[in-house]
Design a protein around this motif. Structure first.
Motif, PDB file in Angstrom:
ATOM      1  N   ASP A 336       0.600  -1.063  -0.092  1.00 60.56           N
ATOM      2  CA  ASP A 336       0.073   0.131  -0.049  1.00 60.56           C
ATOM      3  C   ASP A 336       1.128   1.335  -0.302  1.00 60.56           C
ATOM      4  OD1 ASP A 336      -2.466  -1.250   0.023  1.00 60.56           O
ATOM      5  OD2 ASP A 336      -2.146  -1.683   2.176  1.00 60.56           O
ATOM      6  N   SER A 337       2.150   1.133   0.269  1.00 57.91           N
ATOM      7  CA  SER A 337       2.889   2.387   0.281  1.00 57.91           C
ATOM      8  C   SER A 337       4.280   1.980  -0.436  1.00 57.91           C
ATOM      9  CB  SER A 337       2.950   3.004   1.416  1.00 57.91           C
ATOM     10  OG  SER A 337       3.816   2.204   2.618  1.00 57.91           O
ATOM     11  N   ALA A 338       5.012   3.227  -0.840  1.00 59.02           N
ATOM     12  CA  ALA A 338       6.410   2.996  -1.391  1.00 59.02           C
ATOM     13  C   ALA A 338       7.025   4.210  -1.301  1.00 59.02           C
ATOM     14  CB  ALA A 338       6.180   2.636  -2.766  1.00 59.02           C
ATOM     15  N   THR A 339       8.454   4.241  -1.440  1.00 59.51           N
ATOM     16  CA  THR A 339       9.120   5.433  -1.512  1.00 59.51           C
ATOM     17  C   THR A 339      10.006   5.515  -2.785  1.00 59.51           C
ATOM     18  OG1 THR A 339       9.739   5.324   0.852  1.00 59.51           O
ATOM     19  CG2 THR A 339      11.025   6.673  -0.443  1.00 59.51           C
ATOM     20  N   VAL A 340       9.949   6.614  -3.625  1.00 62.57           N
ATOM     21  CA  VAL A 340      10.359   6.881  -4.789  1.00 62.57           C
ATOM     22  C   VAL A 340      11.392   7.838  -4.599  1.00 62.57           C
ATOM     23  CG1 VAL A 340      10.005   7.692  -7.005  1.00 62.57           C
ATOM     24  CG2 VAL A 340       8.173   6.332  -5.760  1.00 62.57           C
ATOM     25  N   THR A 341      12.804   7.403  -5.279  1.00 64.97           N
ATOM     26  CA  THR A 341      13.927   8.267  -5.106  1.00 64.97           C
ATOM     27  C   THR A 341      14.310   8.355  -6.583  1.00 64.97           C
ATOM     28  OG1 THR A 341      14.529   7.415  -3.137  1.00 64.97           O
ATOM     29  CG2 THR A 341      16.231   8.667  -4.246  1.00 64.97           C
ATOM     30  N   ALA A 342      14.568   9.814  -7.038  1.00 60.91           N
ATOM     31  CA  ALA A 342      14.760  10.169  -8.370  1.00 60.91           C
ATOM     32  C   ALA A 342      16.137  11.248  -8.394  1.00 60.91           C
ATOM     33  CB  ALA A 342      13.698  10.640  -9.193  1.00 60.91           C
ATOM     34  N   TYR A 359      19.010  17.581  -9.094  1.00 62.51           N
ATOM     35  CA  TYR A 359      18.580  17.488  -7.784  1.00 62.51           C
ATOM     36  C   TYR A 359      18.339  15.784  -7.447  1.00 62.51           C
ATOM     37  CZ  TYR A 359      17.609  22.356  -7.607  1.00 62.51           C
ATOM     38  OH  TYR A 359      17.464  23.886  -7.603  1.00 62.51           O
ATOM     39  N   GLN A 360      18.372  15.579  -6.176  1.00 56.75           N
ATOM     40  CA  GLN A 360      17.847  14.208  -5.806  1.00 56.75           C
ATOM     41  C   GLN A 360      16.396  14.409  -4.889  1.00 56.75           C
ATOM     42  OE1 GLN A 360      20.126  10.987  -3.716  1.00 56.75           O
ATOM     43  NE2 GLN A 360      18.947  11.237  -2.276  1.00 56.75           N
ATOM     44  N   VAL A 361      15.505  13.866  -5.672  1.00 56.58           N
ATOM     45  CA  VAL A 361      14.262  13.986  -5.062  1.00 56.58           C
ATOM     46  C   VAL A 361      13.730  12.692  -4.400  1.00 56.58           C
ATOM     47  CG1 VAL A 361      13.515  16.211  -6.226  1.00 56.58           C
ATOM     48  CG2 VAL A 361      12.947  13.670  -6.863  1.00 56.58           C
ATOM     49  N   THR A 362      12.884  12.771  -3.223  1.00 60.94           N
ATOM     50  CA  THR A 362      12.134  11.625  -2.607  1.00 60.94           C
ATOM     51  C   THR A 362      10.864  11.924  -2.347  1.00 60.94           C
ATOM     52  OG1 THR A 362      14.662  11.040  -1.616  1.00 60.94           O
ATOM     53  CG2 THR A 362      12.426   9.971  -0.805  1.00 60.94           C
ATOM     54  N   TYR A 363      10.003  11.023  -2.796  1.00 58.37           N
ATOM     55  CA  TYR A 363       8.573  11.082  -2.387  1.00 58.37           C
ATOM     56  C   TYR A 363       8.089   9.803  -1.593  1.00 58.37           C
ATOM     57  CZ  TYR A 363       8.603  14.523  -5.994  1.00 58.37           C
ATOM     58  OH  TYR A 363       8.790  15.851  -6.806  1.00 58.37           O
ATOM     59  N   VAL A 364       7.244  10.088  -0.810  1.00 62.38           N
ATOM     60  CA  VAL A 364       6.342   8.695  -0.287  1.00 62.38           C
ATOM     61  C   VAL A 364       5.142   8.821  -0.834  1.00 62.38           C
ATOM     62  CG1 VAL A 364       5.472   8.064   1.789  1.00 62.38           C
ATOM     63  CG2 VAL A 364       7.332   9.024   1.967  1.00 62.38           C
ATOM     64  N   ALA A 366       1.599   6.639  -1.084  1.00 63.09           N
ATOM     65  CA  ALA A 366       0.649   5.849  -0.370  1.00 63.09           C
ATOM     66  C   ALA A 366      -0.877   6.084  -0.812  1.00 63.09           C
ATOM     67  CB  ALA A 366       0.780   5.912   1.123  1.00 63.09           C
ATOM     68  N   TYR A 367      -1.938   5.284  -0.430  1.00 63.55           N
ATOM     69  CA  TYR A 367      -3.128   5.415  -0.370  1.00 63.55           C
ATOM     70  C   TYR A 367      -3.850   6.376   0.339  1.00 63.55           C
ATOM     71  CZ  TYR A 367      -3.150   1.964  -4.189  1.00 63.55           C
ATOM     72  OH  TYR A 367      -3.102   1.016  -5.378  1.00 63.55           O
ATOM     73  N   GLU A 368      -4.630   7.389  -0.089  1.00 59.51           N
ATOM     74  CA  GLU A 368      -5.134   8.234   0.726  1.00 59.51           C
ATOM     75  C   GLU A 368      -6.778   8.190   0.396  1.00 59.51           C
ATOM     76  OE1 GLU A 368      -5.316  12.919   1.124  1.00 59.51           O
ATOM     77  OE2 GLU A 368      -3.670  12.076   2.536  1.00 59.51           O
ATOM     78  N   ASN A 369      -7.727   7.800   1.222  1.00 57.67           N
ATOM     79  CA  ASN A 369      -9.073   7.663   0.633  1.00 57.67           C
ATOM     80  C   ASN A 369      -9.308   6.815  -0.674  1.00 57.67           C
ATOM     81  OD1 ASN A 369     -10.089   9.210   2.817  1.00 57.67           O
ATOM     82  ND2 ASN A 369      -9.506  11.088   1.490  1.00 57.67           N
ATOM     83  N   ASP A 370      -8.459   5.800  -0.481  1.00 60.73           N
ATOM     84  CA  ASP A 370      -8.431   4.994  -1.819  1.00 60.73           C
ATOM     85  C   ASP A 370      -7.909   5.309  -2.992  1.00 60.73           C
ATOM     86  OD1 ASP A 370      -9.772   2.828  -0.344  1.00 60.73           O
ATOM     87  OD2 ASP A 370     -11.806   3.652  -0.685  1.00 60.73           O
ATOM     88  N   GLN A 371      -7.254   6.490  -2.830  1.00 61.12           N
ATOM     89  CA  GLN A 371      -6.649   7.136  -4.220  1.00 61.12           C
ATOM     90  C   GLN A 371      -5.108   7.023  -3.709  1.00 61.12           C
ATOM     91  OE1 GLN A 371      -7.830   8.050  -7.230  1.00 61.12           O
ATOM     92  NE2 GLN A 371      -9.670   6.970  -6.356  1.00 61.12           N
ATOM     93  N   LEU A 372      -4.296   6.730  -4.870  1.00 63.52           N
ATOM     94  CA  LEU A 372      -2.923   6.934  -4.536  1.00 63.52           C
ATOM     95  C   LEU A 372      -2.321   8.307  -4.844  1.00 63.52           C
ATOM     96  CD1 LEU A 372      -0.709   4.671  -4.199  1.00 63.52           C
ATOM     97  CD2 LEU A 372      -0.032   5.056  -6.524  1.00 63.52           C
ATOM     98  N   LYS A 373      -1.771   8.738  -3.658  1.00 60.30           N
ATOM     99  CA  LYS A 373      -1.051  10.107  -3.651  1.00 60.30           C
ATOM    100  C   LYS A 373       0.366  10.323  -3.549  1.00 60.30           C
ATOM    101  CE  LYS A 373      -5.259  12.117  -3.770  1.00 60.30           C
ATOM    102  NZ  LYS A 373      -5.843  13.020  -5.194  1.00 60.30           N
ATOM    103  N   LEU A 374       0.820  11.429  -3.733  1.00 58.50           N
ATOM    104  CA  LEU A 374       2.116  11.978  -3.085  1.00 58.50           C
ATOM    105  C   LEU A 374       2.118  12.544  -1.818  1.00 58.50           C
ATOM    106  CD1 LEU A 374       3.619  13.747  -6.359  1.00 58.50           C
ATOM    107  CD2 LEU A 374       4.048  11.330  -5.592  1.00 58.50           C
ATOM    108  N   ILE A 375       2.267  11.477  -0.767  1.00 58.14           N
ATOM    109  CA  ILE A 375       2.028  11.948   0.751  1.00 58.14           C
ATOM    110  C   ILE A 375       2.806  12.988   1.189  1.00 58.14           C
ATOM    111  CG2 ILE A 375       1.932  11.231   3.178  1.00 58.14           C
ATOM    112  CD1 ILE A 375      -0.487  10.106   1.307  1.00 58.14           C
ATOM    113  N   SER A 376       4.296  13.001   0.729  1.00 54.67           N
ATOM    114  CA  SER A 376       5.261  13.565   1.011  1.00 54.67           C
ATOM    115  C   SER A 376       6.577  13.969   0.250  1.00 54.67           C
ATOM    116  CB  SER A 376       5.932  13.573   2.554  1.00 54.67           C
ATOM    117  OG  SER A 376       6.603  12.251   2.596  1.00 54.67           O
ATOM    118  N   GLY A 377       7.217  14.945   0.154  1.00 56.54           N
ATOM    119  CA  GLY A 377       8.642  14.815  -0.867  1.00 56.54           C
ATOM    120  C   GLY A 377       9.518  15.633  -0.161  1.00 56.54           C
TER     121      GLY A 377
END
Length: 383
Positions: A336-342, A359-364, A366-377
């Motif tokens: 249900d969640s993952a960390t993306v590093t680019a 830049y190096q960017v990192t996003y968490v 995860a699902y929020e209200n059944d929709q996949l979202k960028l929770i933080s970055g």
């Protein structure tokens, strides 16, 4: 969810060319003047050549997401003023009543009024869309190799996603049971899951030239049915809807895939959180690249939308352009969640001229209200 025509190998490359935006700063609010404003409206006539952004904007308003009662999903587009949508037959196989989601977030009910057992085309009628000016359809000529095109649809449920490319081949034919595909356009715009039934649009005119229908397993190749080949069929159903729909449920398929050397229909497992997360990050940057900041906002988690106004967010991207994702990897400890590093390369305007930054960017994700979202970055400059 309807897994329309897609290829997992191509999925990871569909959005590699990304967006105008510095990494890690993604807080904003929807401007109040846009809230509640209908987006699905008649497209005004315009004199002179249209810009790419004009074509995309006018097309997106008339492209919908179609969902069947069993959770299958695809795309469709308004082709007449009776409220009729053209889509692929495999999108609505086995269904009579479907749910239609419009670009302005309305959820409407549609009825399948025509479906072919041999050609992958169907028509869905939505009474609430009657009287709305449809997309222009090119009826009198076929596209040629080299023509620039735009494919619009809802891959992975991300509504109104745009991919661009060219007609890379014509006259392609194959069979994916139970449908026979003849004289297709081969396109470099990728057809991913959820794109099926969406329009292929001529970049120069904004007219619909095809129905996106199939993808290839290896490489960035898709296939589209020339719309002029099926217009008589669609218009026949619009004039006289089918009294009884054929029973095609048994032969339906979750995906329509074409493989190099051998073309066949085959099932496809649901994409993993890893694939979804990669796609979401690429799609986020692509939205920014199109200056579609309001849509980019919709991909963010609720907590991240607080603290920065829309105008401040937009201002932060005006000095950046031509973001390219150089490298990306995903780690996940759950489904249900993952960390993306680019690692991204960004042209930034500094001291009156554009300079390349990394830049190096990192996003968490995860699902929020059944929709996949960028929770933080977060992001950091690479010297």
């Amino acid at each position: 969810m309807r897994k329309s025509v897609w290829i997992s190998a191509a999925l990871c490359t569909v959005m590699i060319c990304a967006a105008a935006g510095a990494a890690g700063v993604v807080h904003m609010e929807v401007p109040k003047q846009l809230q509640g404003k209908p987006l699905l409206a008649e497209v005004p006539e315009q004199s002179g050549p249209k810009s790419l952004k004009d074509v995309i904007y006018e097309t997106q308003k008339l492209v919908v997401t179609i969902e069947t009662p069993d959770g299958m999903q695809g795309s469709g587009f308004l082709y007449n003023d009776q409220g009729d949508l053209i889509t692929n037959a495999h999108v609505v196989t086995g269904a009579t009543d479907v749910t239609v989601k419009t670009a302005d977030a309305r959820v409407l009910q549609g009825k399948v009024i025509g479906i072919s057992e041999e050609t992958d085309v169907a028509v869905v009628r939505v009474q609430e869309l009657a009287g709305v000016q449809p997309l222009p359809v090119i009826r009198d000529r076929k596209a040629e190799v080299g023509d620039e095109v735009i494919a619009v649809g809802s891959p992975l449920g991300f509504q109104n996603t745009v991919t661009t490319g060219i007609i890379s081949g014509v006259g392609r034919s194959f069979v994916i049971d139970p449908y026979s595909y003849k004289d297709l356009y081969q396109i470099s715009a990728v057809i991913a899951k959820g794109n099926s039934g969406g329009p292929l649009v001529d970049k120069a005119t904004g007219g619909v030239i095809g129905i996106n229908s199939a993808g290839i397993e290896e490489g960035m190749i898709g296939f589209s049915i020339p719309v002029m080949d099926v217009l008589d069929l669609a218009e026949g159903w619009s004039k006289q809807p089918m009294a009884t729909l054929p029973d095609t449920a048994a032969s339906g398929q979750d995906d329509t895939n074409a493989s190099q050397g051998q073309t066949q229909g085959q099932g496809q497992q649901a994409a993993s959180i890893t694939e979804y997360s990669q796609y979401l990050v690429k799609h986020f940057y692509d939205s920014l690249n199109s200056a579609d900041y309001v849509y980019a906002y919709s991909l963010l988690g609720g907590n991240w939308k607080e603290g920065t106004s829309y105008e401040d967010f937009r201002q932060g991207y005006l000095s950046t352009r031509n973001v390219v994702i150089d490298d990306m990897y995903v780690t996940s400890d759950s489904k249900d969640s993952a960390t993306v590093t680019a690692v991204i390369s960004v042209d930034e305007r500094k001291d009156g001229e554009y300079k390349l930054s990394k830049y190096q960017v990192t996003y968490v994700v995860a699902y929020e209200n059944d929709q996949l979202k960028l929770i933080s970055g977060k992001g950091k400059a690479i010297e």
